[in-house]
Design an enzyme around this catalytic site. Structure first.
Site, PDB file in Angstrom:
ATOM      1  CG  ASP A  78     -13.452  18.095 111.382  1.00  0.00           C
ATOM      2  OD1 ASP A  78     -12.866  17.583 110.407  1.00  0.00           O
ATOM      3  OD2 ASP A  78     -14.458  17.592 111.908  1.00  0.00           O
ATOM      4  CG  ASP A 120     -12.203  16.126 114.196  1.00  0.00           C
ATOM      5  OD1 ASP A 120     -13.092  16.199 115.051  1.00  0.00           O
ATOM      6  OD2 ASP A 120     -11.313  16.975 114.084  1.00  0.00           O
ATOM      7  CE  LYS A 121     -15.799  14.001 111.225  1.00  0.00           C
ATOM      8  NZ  LYS A 121     -14.918  15.010 111.785  1.00  0.00           N
ATOM      9  CB  CYS A 191      -9.021  21.231 119.678  1.00  0.00           C
ATOM     10  SG  CYS A 191      -8.460  21.904 118.095  1.00  0.00           S
ATOM     11  CB  SER A 468     -17.461  21.236 116.028  1.00  0.00           C
ATOM     12  OG  SER A 468     -16.350  21.140 116.876  1.00  0.00           O
TER      13      SER A 468
END
Length: 555
Positions: A78, A120-121, A191, A468
């Site tokens: 992302d 993320d996804k 992250c 985000s």
């Protein structure tokens, strides 16, 4: 064994010949066949180490009597996709991941599965697949990145995006910006703050689909390799006991996840992913209950971007089990839920200890008496809007100001960096929802620009897109219905006064119903921005943000 469907009997001799071509021995073909879904790639920092995790899982599976077989899953970074057309392809991959994993697992009749996601996804996509396929499954993530160090202070990716705004405002020079980008992301891993990837990996642990440490053990620690081996062992034990994802991902487990979401101060993206995962597990959770959960759940953690602690600090403080142990003192968790350990939540957290009362606040001294996320409603968001309350400055909990209206992210960014947004304004970014985007882009660039330009304590932002987990400030997303389907956010005009009242969960434009009704007469649907390829198909099938942006076939 399910895999007997492709290995046993005379009719399966052709199938066995293909397993022979793969190098399988007769002895291996007698063992349960365990899929290891590898999200390894060389473009996502959170995935560059997953090859090592996968090798450790294979060892754990083989040691425990299974036959490990690896196949891939895609993942988008992302951060790299942020701020351009690439972000349209982030959320949409969640369904590609779920679909392709379902296809691979069922086509080849695997007996069990270990999913190795990180960013993320990728995490919710594989959880959705696990619920669909419903064979014994364990998750082990690639682990979080260590925090960066800039001038002796810990930092993370959100600070990097905000540094761009500081440069635009003349607060730092190019050399300082370059110093930031060389020192902010020091290792592989997801992250380092409580962003979407880490939020979902932590909630995977809460739901019961990952072992202790899944969400917090840093990517570069050898402990993560040991964790992966244990995951391989664990999936074979689940196979022997026939404990499946839908035995674990129950209504009570999702309520535990919502509760811990509030306690941890997770990304607002969890409000998209939890309903979507639950839907695949045959459980319906309505975001209307989020405020009820939040009202009774104290917020115990302020990790970046809400505070100055990071995933490595949470790990050292005792990890997710320690937070669960604190929350359980108030009777807020269902302790009888089954987990991939083969034990209940209560058994898992029984001996957990909070080792740092500043990273994990005790239950009687929380950061906030209520949860980290709030769902807002009003004449802008008749269904819902979502804000990460724990990352909002006290002075922005209530705010009124004139609307500055933009029909895409790029126009808003240009105005912010161009100095056209003034203290008190409310930036409105619309036609960026699941259908309007299409793909519901994250708005980290505009929120970071606002913060970097020194406007974080005086400017709010609302959007039918999303944020985000690195975003902070009065950033309200997932506004539903979205502009593309005629939601009221489409009717806001430049200069309308917007009222944000987070303590009272409300979001309104100070325009009469009569005026809004008149504006609606003149509103017309826009032509789709994309008419070919996957995004076009997605736009036709996707539902609204308040429903988790799940896909439905419309008759």
């Amino acid at each position: 064994m399910l895999s007997d469907n492709v290995k046993k009997g005379e009719a399966r001799a052709p199938h066995r010949s293909l397993f022979n071509a793969l190098g399988f021995t007769r002895e291996e073909m007698e063992k349960p066949m365990v899929a290891i879904v590898s999200s390894y790639n060389e473009i996502v920092p959170g995935h560059m180490n997953i090859d090592k995790i996968v090798e450790a899982v294979k060892l754990g599976v083989a040691e425990a009597g299974g036959m490990p077989v690896v196949f891939p899953a895609i993942a988008v970074c992302d951060g790299i996709a942020m701020g351009h057309v690439g972000m349209k392809y982030s959320l949409v991959t969640r369904d590609l991941i779920a679909d392709s994993t379902e296809c691979m697992a069922i086509a080849h009749q695997f007996d069990a599965m270990v999913c190795v996601p990180n960013c993320d996804k990728n995490v919710p996509g594989l959880l959705m697949a696990a619920a669909r396929v419903n064979i014994p499954t364990v998750f082990v993530s690639g682990g979080p990145m260590l925090a960066g160090h800039v001038h002796g202070k810990k930092t993370s990716l959100s600070s990097m995006f905000e540094a761009v705004g500081e440069k635009a405002a003349g607060k730092i020079d190019e050399a300082e910006l370059n110093y930031f980008d060389e020192h902010t992301c020091p290792t592989c891993g997801s992250c380092s703050g409580m962003y979407t990837a880490n939020s979902m990996n932590c909630l995977t642990e809460v739901i019961g689909m990952g072992l202790r440490g899944n969400g917090t053990v840093p990517a570069v620690y050898s402990e993560r390799i040991r964790l992966a081996k244990h995951a391989g062992n664990a999936v074979m034990e689940l196979y022997r006991k026939n404990i499946r994802p839908r035995d674990i991902m129950t209504k009570e487990a999702f309520m535990n996840a919502l509760t811990m979401d509030m306690a941890l101060g997770c990304s607002t993206n969890t409000m998209l992913h939890l309903p979507a995962i639950a839907h695949e597990a045959g459980v319906e959770i309505n975001m209307e209950i989020a405020n009820e959960v939040s009202d009774r759940t104290p917020n115990l953690c302020h990790l970046a971007p809400a505070g100055r602690t990071y995933m490595e600090d949470l790990n050292e403080a005792g990890g997710i089990y320690a937070v669960m142990k604190e929350i359980s003192k108030k009777g807020l968790l269902n302790l009888d839920c089954m987990t991939v350990t083969g034990k209940t939540v209560g058994e898992n957290i029984k001996d957990a200890v909070n080792l740092d009362n500043e990273v994990i606040r005790p239950i009687d001294n929380p950061f906030m008496p209520n949860g980290g996320i709030a769902v807002l409603k009003g004449n802008i968001a008749p269904d819902t809007g979502v804000v990460k309350r724990s990352a909002v400055l006290p002075e922005m909990m209530t705010h009124e100001g004139p609307a500055r209206v933009f029909d895409c992210e790029e126009d808003a960014i240009e105005a912010i960096y161009g100095g056209k947004i003034k203290p008190g304004d409310v930036v409105v970014i619309r036609y960026e929802g699941p259908k309007g985007g299409p793909g519901m882009r994250e708005m980290l660039n505009p929120t970071s620009a606002i913060a970097g330009m020194g406007l974080g304590d005086s400017v709010a932002l609302i959007t039918d897109g999303r944020f985000s987990g690195a975003s902070r400030g009065a950033s309200i997303g997932h506004v539903s219905p979205e502009a593309a389907v005629g939601g009221p956010i489409a009717l806001i005009e430049e200069g309308d006064i917007i009222s944000v009242d987070i303590p009272n969960n409300s979001l309104n434009v100070k325009v009469s119903d009569e005026v809004l009704k008149e504006r609606r007469k003149n509103w017309k649907p826009r032509k789709p921005k994309v008419t070919t390829g996957y995004l076009s198909r997605y736009e036709k099938m996707v539902t609204s943000g308040n429903r988790g942006a799940v896909l439905e076939i419309r008759e």
